[in-house]
Motif scaffolding. Sequence first.
Motif, PDB file in Angstrom:
ATOM      1  N   GLU A  31      24.315  56.822  42.313  1.00  0.00           N
ATOM      2  CA  GLU A  31      24.983  55.862  43.194  1.00  0.00           C
ATOM      3  C   GLU A  31      24.113  54.635  43.424  1.00  0.00           C
ATOM      4  OE1 GLU A  31      25.781  57.978  46.798  1.00  0.00           O
ATOM      5  OE2 GLU A  31      27.568  58.930  45.970  1.00  0.00           O
ATOM      6  N   GLU A  56      37.029  49.840  39.484  1.00  0.00           N
ATOM      7  CA  GLU A  56      37.691  50.736  40.439  1.00  0.00           C
ATOM      8  C   GLU A  56      39.177  50.866  40.121  1.00  0.00           C
ATOM      9  OE1 GLU A  56      37.400  51.541  45.191  1.00  0.00           O
ATOM     10  OE2 GLU A  56      37.586  49.450  44.558  1.00  0.00           O
ATOM     11  N   GLY A  59      39.844  53.247  37.504  1.00  0.00           N
ATOM     12  CA  GLY A  59      39.499  54.626  37.824  1.00  0.00           C
ATOM     13  C   GLY A  59      38.144  55.064  37.308  1.00  0.00           C
ATOM     14  N   THR A  62      34.079  54.702  42.078  1.00  0.00           N
ATOM     15  CA  THR A  62      34.570  54.736  43.462  1.00  0.00           C
ATOM     16  C   THR A  62      33.652  53.867  44.304  1.00  0.00           C
ATOM     17  OG1 THR A  62      33.241  56.675  44.021  1.00  0.00           O
ATOM     18  CG2 THR A  62      35.501  57.073  43.270  1.00  0.00           C
ATOM     19  N   ARG A  63      34.217  53.309  45.364  1.00  0.00           N
ATOM     20  CA  ARG A  63      33.419  52.542  46.324  1.00  0.00           C
ATOM     21  C   ARG A  63      33.713  53.106  47.705  1.00  0.00           C
ATOM     22  NH1 ARG A  63      34.206  46.207  45.316  1.00  0.00           N
ATOM     23  NH2 ARG A  63      36.378  46.790  45.052  1.00  0.00           N
ATOM     24  N   THR A  64      32.655  53.422  48.418  1.00  0.00           N
ATOM     25  CA  THR A  64      32.793  53.920  49.784  1.00  0.00           C
ATOM     26  C   THR A  64      31.901  53.088  50.687  1.00  0.00           C
ATOM     27  OG1 THR A  64      31.047  55.548  49.389  1.00  0.00           O
ATOM     28  CG2 THR A  64      33.312  56.292  49.076  1.00  0.00           C
ATOM     29  N   ARG A  70      28.255  49.064  50.897  1.00  0.00           N
ATOM     30  CA  ARG A  70      29.310  49.578  50.018  1.00  0.00           C
ATOM     31  C   ARG A  70      28.598  50.342  48.909  1.00  0.00           C
ATOM     32  NH1 ARG A  70      34.634  49.360  51.104  1.00  0.00           N
ATOM     33  NH2 ARG A  70      35.220  48.539  49.097  1.00  0.00           N
ATOM     34  N   CYS A  72      28.625  52.483  45.473  1.00  0.00           N
ATOM     35  CA  CYS A  72      29.400  52.649  44.241  1.00  0.00           C
ATOM     36  C   CYS A  72      28.902  53.876  43.498  1.00  0.00           C
ATOM     37  CB  CYS A  72      29.239  51.424  43.342  1.00  0.00           C
ATOM     38  SG  CYS A  72      29.767  49.896  44.119  1.00  0.00           S
ATOM     39  N   ARG A  75      32.755  57.488  38.035  1.00  0.00           N
ATOM     40  CA  ARG A  75      33.744  58.564  37.932  1.00  0.00           C
ATOM     41  C   ARG A  75      33.898  58.897  36.454  1.00  0.00           C
ATOM     42  NH1 ARG A  75      38.740  58.071  38.487  1.00  0.00           N
ATOM     43  NH2 ARG A  75      39.101  60.206  39.057  1.00  0.00           N
TER      44      ARG A  75
END
Length: 110
Positions: A31, A56, A59, A62-64, A70, A72, A75
Motif C-alpha cells: 500500500e 480504480e 478495478g 482500491t483507495r481508502t 488516501r 492506495c 487489486r
Amino acid sequence: MKQATDPLSRVFSALADPTRRGILDRLSQGESTVGELTTPFGMSQPAISQHLRVLEDAGLITRTRQAQYRICAARPEGLSEADDWVSRHREIWTGRLDRLEETITGLTTD
C-alpha cells in the motif's frame, strides 16, 4: 474517441499508459499514500489522482481514507479477466503457428 465501458476494455485502457503501469508496479510492493506515489513520478498530486481514478475505475486498485490520507492498494484480481483473455488468445495463436510450422516443414521435406 469513445470511452470504453466494458470491464476488459477499461483494464487494457488503464494498462496502456506507462505511468499507470508504474503505479501498479509500485503498489505491487504494498500500500501507498497518494503523496508517496506522487514523488517518484515527478507529477502533481492532481495528475496522479487522475491516473489513480482510471486504475480504480478499471478495478485494478482500491483507495481508502485513513485520517487525512488516501491509501492506495493493488487489486491483483482485477487483472484476472485480462489474463484469461490473453491466455485464450495465446493458445489460439500458438496452435495456429504450430500448424503453420508443420505445414512448412512438410513442404520443405518433400
